[in-house]
Design a protein around this motif. Structure first.
Motif, PDB file in Angstrom:
ATOM      1  N   SER A 167       0.757  -1.164   0.065  1.00  0.00           N
ATOM      2  CA  SER A 167       0.031   0.130  -0.052  1.00  0.00           C
ATOM      3  C   SER A 167       0.865   1.244   0.043  1.00  0.00           C
ATOM      4  O   SER A 167       1.998   1.287   0.447  1.00  0.00           O
ATOM      5  CB  SER A 167      -0.827   0.150   1.404  1.00  0.00           C
ATOM      6  N   PHE A 168       0.258   2.526  -0.576  1.00  0.00           N
ATOM      7  CA  PHE A 168       0.939   3.718  -0.352  1.00  0.00           C
ATOM      8  C   PHE A 168       1.434   4.065   0.902  1.00  0.00           C
ATOM      9  O   PHE A 168       2.488   4.547   1.103  1.00  0.00           O
ATOM     10  CB  PHE A 168       0.236   4.720  -0.964  1.00  0.00           C
ATOM     11  N   LEU A 173      -8.347  16.678  -8.994  1.00  0.00           N
ATOM     12  CA  LEU A 173      -8.112  15.677  -7.988  1.00  0.00           C
ATOM     13  C   LEU A 173      -9.146  14.622  -7.909  1.00  0.00           C
ATOM     14  O   LEU A 173      -8.791  13.415  -8.063  1.00  0.00           O
ATOM     15  CB  LEU A 173      -7.572  16.128  -6.814  1.00  0.00           C
ATOM     16  N   VAL A 174     -10.424  15.008  -7.698  1.00  0.00           N
ATOM     17  CA  VAL A 174     -11.607  14.229  -7.575  1.00  0.00           C
ATOM     18  C   VAL A 174     -11.681  13.285  -8.899  1.00  0.00           C
ATOM     19  O   VAL A 174     -11.849  11.901  -8.824  1.00  0.00           O
ATOM     20  CB  VAL A 174     -12.791  14.827  -7.150  1.00  0.00           C
ATOM     21  N   ASP A 175     -11.431  13.980 -10.241  1.00  0.00           N
ATOM     22  CA  ASP A 175     -11.781  13.299 -11.413  1.00  0.00           C
ATOM     23  C   ASP A 175     -10.636  12.249 -11.350  1.00  0.00           C
ATOM     24  O   ASP A 175     -10.962  11.108 -11.931  1.00  0.00           O
ATOM     25  CB  ASP A 175     -11.478  14.076 -12.591  1.00  0.00           C
ATOM     26  N   GLU A 176      -9.316  12.309 -10.863  1.00  0.00           N
ATOM     27  CA  GLU A 176      -8.318  11.261 -10.939  1.00  0.00           C
ATOM     28  C   GLU A 176      -8.602  10.333 -10.196  1.00  0.00           C
ATOM     29  O   GLU A 176      -8.461   9.059 -10.460  1.00  0.00           O
ATOM     30  CB  GLU A 176      -6.890  11.942 -10.647  1.00  0.00           C
ATOM     31  N   GLU A 179      -1.631   9.212  -2.412  1.00  0.00           N
ATOM     32  CA  GLU A 179      -0.614   9.152  -3.460  1.00  0.00           C
ATOM     33  C   GLU A 179      -0.767  10.045  -4.390  1.00  0.00           C
ATOM     34  O   GLU A 179       0.223  10.482  -5.121  1.00  0.00           O
ATOM     35  CB  GLU A 179      -1.119   7.544  -4.076  1.00  0.00           C
ATOM     36  N   LYS A 180      -2.341  10.660  -4.939  1.00  0.00           N
ATOM     37  CA  LYS A 180      -2.450  11.462  -5.688  1.00  0.00           C
ATOM     38  C   LYS A 180      -2.005  12.797  -5.393  1.00  0.00           C
ATOM     39  O   LYS A 180      -1.479  13.833  -6.164  1.00  0.00           O
ATOM     40  CB  LYS A 180      -3.962  11.715  -6.165  1.00  0.00           C
ATOM     41  N   TYR A 227       5.213  16.203   3.670  1.00  0.00           N
ATOM     42  CA  TYR A 227       3.980  16.943   3.620  1.00  0.00           C
ATOM     43  C   TYR A 227       2.680  15.978   3.803  1.00  0.00           C
ATOM     44  O   TYR A 227       1.974  16.252   4.554  1.00  0.00           O
ATOM     45  CB  TYR A 227       3.992  17.767   2.574  1.00  0.00           C
ATOM     46  N   VAL A 228       2.690  14.999   3.030  1.00  0.00           N
ATOM     47  CA  VAL A 228       1.577  14.151   2.868  1.00  0.00           C
ATOM     48  C   VAL A 228       1.596  13.460   4.002  1.00  0.00           C
ATOM     49  O   VAL A 228       0.635  12.823   4.865  1.00  0.00           O
ATOM     50  CB  VAL A 228       1.663  13.283   1.731  1.00  0.00           C
ATOM     51  N   TYR A 229       2.854  13.159   4.784  1.00  0.00           N
ATOM     52  CA  TYR A 229       2.749  12.152   5.833  1.00  0.00           C
ATOM     53  C   TYR A 229       2.421  13.068   7.032  1.00  0.00           C
ATOM     54  O   TYR A 229       1.670  12.676   7.999  1.00  0.00           O
ATOM     55  CB  TYR A 229       4.478  12.016   6.284  1.00  0.00           C
TER      56      TYR A 229
END
Length: 328
Positions: free
Chosen positions: A2-3, A72-75, A97-98, A315-317
């Motif tokens: 997993s990511f 983002l939501v489309d992806e 991930e995105k 940042y995502v962390y």
């Protein structure tokens, strides 16, 4: 794998204090953003259109920016369909991930500062008053001094009362010479003097303050262009960075300022201050995605070393630390 698991492994390998600073500095955003995402995931049994509509609202409230949210939501929808995801809990890792992909993708340029190896590096700072521009210059001077660099400061904000004195205080604190002229002097003349003085001192880096006026964009553009012409005449290719300082707590207003300064000068990077003071840290992604300008530094606290180089994974962390830390 997993990511979140990959992210945990990457963060664990780094094992530095900076990772903790991102976690602590983004606590308000994490409580706001991740808390709402967790609540959303808990309330839905399947990933459907209603789920994505609520997710859109959460992202917009976090100041991710309307255009970025739509992309983002489309992806996410395409990725959920491609991976045949039905459990809302599995969407959280895909969001993370995105977010990293949004920041690391494209051609906005590097998050690293463009330091010259064989000549004086000139970094020009722009931004409105009150965003922490002078403090940012002082903290970066401290960072570079700690790396063994010889740093000189240029007091190019000759209009704001107290700006020169404030920079002098920082100069004394970090041990960097400050080149100044009388209040009201021509900023371009200050820059000329600063370059000559920096060369005489065999300095590695010259950090240049500028006035924070935004009321008249034409005057701002003319003044910055004059300053840049003087710098480039003395050092071809300089300034090597034009860093726009923005206050993260102003949210979408920071995006408006960024667009205005981008029109006035060729901004090469963003310094986002006071990220620890807002619950809407998604502005980092809005700036990166909508303006194609990399965020180079973020302010994660008030201490001298709390101004850190931006790192997309950290940042995502910081946004999903609780979930990442739970990964086995």
């Amino acid at each position: 794998m997993s990511f979140f698991k990959k992210l945990k492994e990457s963060i664990t390998k780094q094992t530095d204090s900076v990772t903790g600073k991102f976690k602590d500095g983004l606590s308000k955003t994490r409580d706001n953003f991740s808390g709402k995402v967790n609540d959303l995931v808990a309330r839905y049994r399947k990933v459907d259109e209603d789920f994505f509509e609520e997710l859109e609202e959460i992202l917009i409230q976090a100041d991710v920016g309307f255009e970025t949210v739509m992309e983002l939501v489309d992806e996410l929808k395409m990725e959920v369909k491609r991976r045949n995801i039905h459990d809302p809990r599995d969407v959280q890792a895909v969001i993370s991930e995105k977010l990293v992909e949004i920041y690391d993708g494209g051609d906005a340029g590097s998050s690293h500062v463009n330091l010259q190896q064989d000549q004086l590096t000139v970094i020009l700072f722009v931004g409105v008053n009150g965003v922490g521009k002078t403090t940012t210059i002082g903290k970066l001077a401290h960072k570079f001094k700690g790396e063994g660099k010889n740093v000189v400061l240029a007091a190019g904000d000759t209009f704001r009362a107290g700006a020169i004195e404030q920079l002098e205080v920082w100069g004394e604190r970090v041990g960097a010479d400050v080149i100044k002229q009388a209040p009201g002097s021509d900023p371009a003349a200050v820059m000329y003097d600063a370059i000559q003085s920096a060369r005489a001192r065999k300095a590695d880096i010259l950090l240049c303050d500028t006035a924070g006026r935004l009321q008249n964009k034409v005057n701002l553009m003319n003044e910055l262009e004059k300053v840049k012409r003087v710098i480039e005449r003395e050092i071809p290719g300089a300034p090597h960075e034009v860093l726009l300082v923005l206050d993260a707590t102003t949210g979408q207003n920071a995006l408006v300022q960024a667009k205005t300064f981008k029109e006035a000068t060729n901004v090469s990077g963003i310094v986002l201050t006071k990220l620890d003071g807002t619950a809407k840290g998604g502005i980092v992604l809005a700036i990166r995605n909508e303006l194609q300008i990399p965020v180079k530094f973020v302010g994660l606290g008030e201490k001298m070393d709390d101004l850190q180089e931006f790192d997309a994974e950290k940042y995502v962390y910081g946004l999903f630390a609780d979930l990442v830390d739970e990964e086995e």
